[in-house]
Motif scaffolding. Sequence first.
Motif, PDB file in Angstrom:
ATOM      1  N   HIS A  44     -44.248 -48.379  -9.616  1.00  0.00           N
ATOM      2  CA  HIS A  44     -44.894 -50.395  -8.813  1.00  0.00           C
ATOM      3  C   HIS A  44     -45.169 -51.622 -10.938  1.00  0.00           C
ATOM      4  O   HIS A  44     -44.792 -50.769 -11.685  1.00  0.00           O
ATOM      5  N   TYR A  45     -45.427 -52.608 -10.459  1.00  0.00           N
ATOM      6  CA  TYR A  45     -45.141 -53.963 -11.101  1.00  0.00           C
ATOM      7  C   TYR A  45     -46.298 -53.884 -11.949  1.00  0.00           C
ATOM      8  O   TYR A  45     -46.018 -53.780 -13.600  1.00  0.00           O
ATOM      9  N   ASN A  46     -47.231 -52.932 -12.032  1.00  0.00           N
ATOM     10  CA  ASN A  46     -48.281 -52.862 -12.851  1.00  0.00           C
ATOM     11  C   ASN A  46     -48.104 -51.746 -13.842  1.00  0.00           C
ATOM     12  O   ASN A  46     -48.301 -52.207 -14.822  1.00  0.00           O
ATOM     13  N   GLU A  47     -47.615 -50.912 -13.387  1.00  0.00           N
ATOM     14  CA  GLU A  47     -46.921 -49.831 -14.155  1.00  0.00           C
ATOM     15  C   GLU A  47     -45.717 -49.987 -15.292  1.00  0.00           C
ATOM     16  O   GLU A  47     -44.934 -50.005 -16.214  1.00  0.00           O
ATOM     17  N   TYR A  48     -44.605 -50.874 -14.442  1.00  0.00           N
ATOM     18  CA  TYR A  48     -43.206 -51.316 -14.948  1.00  0.00           C
ATOM     19  C   TYR A  48     -43.042 -51.371 -16.247  1.00  0.00           C
ATOM     20  O   TYR A  48     -42.244 -51.325 -17.014  1.00  0.00           O
ATOM     21  N   TYR A  49     -43.991 -52.303 -16.728  1.00  0.00           N
ATOM     22  CA  TYR A  49     -43.922 -53.514 -18.012  1.00  0.00           C
ATOM     23  C   TYR A  49     -43.991 -52.822 -19.488  1.00  0.00           C
ATOM     24  O   TYR A  49     -43.978 -53.269 -20.388  1.00  0.00           O
ATOM     25  N   SER A  50     -45.055 -51.645 -18.688  1.00  0.00           N
ATOM     26  CA  SER A  50     -46.709 -50.870 -19.568  1.00  0.00           C
ATOM     27  C   SER A  50     -45.221 -49.962 -19.917  1.00  0.00           C
ATOM     28  O   SER A  50     -45.806 -49.372 -20.848  1.00  0.00           O
ATOM     29  N   GLN A  51     -44.264 -49.564 -19.896  1.00  0.00           N
ATOM     30  CA  GLN A  51     -43.182 -48.724 -19.979  1.00  0.00           C
ATOM     31  C   GLN A  51     -43.126 -48.902 -21.781  1.00  0.00           C
ATOM     32  O   GLN A  51     -42.022 -50.714 -22.064  1.00  0.00           O
ATOM     33  N   PRO A  52     -42.412 -48.068 -22.279  1.00  0.00           N
ATOM     34  CA  PRO A  52     -41.883 -48.902 -23.758  1.00  0.00           C
ATOM     35  C   PRO A  52     -41.376 -49.400 -23.997  1.00  0.00           C
ATOM     36  O   PRO A  52     -41.663 -50.512 -24.925  1.00  0.00           O
ATOM     37  N   TRP A  53     -40.035 -49.640 -23.570  1.00  0.00           N
ATOM     38  CA  TRP A  53     -38.488 -50.069 -23.443  1.00  0.00           C
ATOM     39  C   TRP A  53     -39.254 -51.916 -22.613  1.00  0.00           C
ATOM     40  O   TRP A  53     -38.216 -52.757 -23.447  1.00  0.00           O
ATOM     41  N   TYR A  75     -51.397 -54.597 -18.844  1.00  0.00           N
ATOM     42  CA  TYR A  75     -51.021 -53.635 -18.956  1.00  0.00           C
ATOM     43  C   TYR A  75     -51.557 -52.327 -19.557  1.00  0.00           C
ATOM     44  O   TYR A  75     -52.648 -52.346 -19.561  1.00  0.00           O
ATOM     45  N   SER A  76     -50.938 -51.675 -19.483  1.00  0.00           N
ATOM     46  CA  SER A  76     -52.307 -49.668 -19.981  1.00  0.00           C
ATOM     47  C   SER A  76     -52.511 -50.690 -21.108  1.00  0.00           C
ATOM     48  O   SER A  76     -51.724 -50.639 -22.069  1.00  0.00           O
ATOM     49  N   TYR A 119     -31.486 -45.852 -24.018  1.00  0.00           N
ATOM     50  CA  TYR A 119     -33.112 -45.442 -24.633  1.00  0.00           C
ATOM     51  C   TYR A 119     -33.593 -46.572 -24.028  1.00  0.00           C
ATOM     52  O   TYR A 119     -34.748 -47.021 -23.986  1.00  0.00           O
ATOM     53  N   VAL A 120     -32.904 -48.357 -23.223  1.00  0.00           N
ATOM     54  CA  VAL A 120     -33.002 -48.984 -22.870  1.00  0.00           C
ATOM     55  C   VAL A 120     -33.277 -49.338 -21.336  1.00  0.00           C
ATOM     56  O   VAL A 120     -33.386 -48.782 -20.561  1.00  0.00           O
ATOM     57  N   ALA A 121     -31.304 -49.522 -21.102  1.00  0.00           N
ATOM     58  CA  ALA A 121     -31.120 -49.974 -20.351  1.00  0.00           C
ATOM     59  C   ALA A 121     -30.900 -48.745 -19.131  1.00  0.00           C
ATOM     60  O   ALA A 121     -31.599 -48.528 -17.751  1.00  0.00           O
ATOM     61  N   VAL A 122     -30.893 -47.269 -19.033  1.00  0.00           N
ATOM     62  CA  VAL A 122     -30.683 -46.460 -18.303  1.00  0.00           C
ATOM     63  C   VAL A 122     -32.401 -46.182 -17.578  1.00  0.00           C
ATOM     64  O   VAL A 122     -32.895 -45.824 -16.657  1.00  0.00           O
ATOM     65  N   PRO A 123     -33.429 -46.032 -18.553  1.00  0.00           N
ATOM     66  CA  PRO A 123     -35.571 -45.994 -18.394  1.00  0.00           C
ATOM     67  C   PRO A 123     -35.707 -46.947 -17.242  1.00  0.00           C
ATOM     68  O   PRO A 123     -35.559 -46.919 -16.563  1.00  0.00           O
ATOM     69  N   SER A 124     -34.885 -48.081 -18.283  1.00  0.00           N
ATOM     70  CA  SER A 124     -35.573 -49.466 -17.367  1.00  0.00           C
ATOM     71  C   SER A 124     -35.117 -49.093 -16.021  1.00  0.00           C
ATOM     72  O   SER A 124     -35.211 -49.798 -15.461  1.00  0.00           O
ATOM     73  N   LEU A 125     -33.358 -48.799 -16.012  1.00  0.00           N
ATOM     74  CA  LEU A 125     -32.862 -49.524 -14.411  1.00  0.00           C
ATOM     75  C   LEU A 125     -33.342 -48.083 -13.575  1.00  0.00           C
ATOM     76  O   LEU A 125     -33.828 -47.923 -12.239  1.00  0.00           O
TER      77      LEU A 125
END
Length: 81
Positions: A35-44, A65-66, A21-27
């Motif tokens: 895009h950076y602006n979307e990456y850190y708004s992902q839940p994990w 953040y979104s 739920y964290v490592a795989v989606p993050s990778l």
Amino acid sequence: KHEYGHSLQFQEIGIENYTRYVAVPSLRGYWSKIHYNEYYSQPWEYGADLYGNAIDDRKKSGYVYSSNAYENYMNYWSGIQ
């Protein structure tokens, strides 16, 4: 701070859930060049910022953040625990 937040996520949910739920989606997000602006708004990723107290630092650097990042995080994380 962000990576420290990931370590706290890992401690809370264990290796199997963390991987799934964290490592795989993050990778996937990283490799897809999201895009950076979307990456850190992902839940994990938002969760790692939250756990590591990195939200204020990220906002000070101009990151926005979104609008539903917190709600998405809460829904996502509650389904894991």
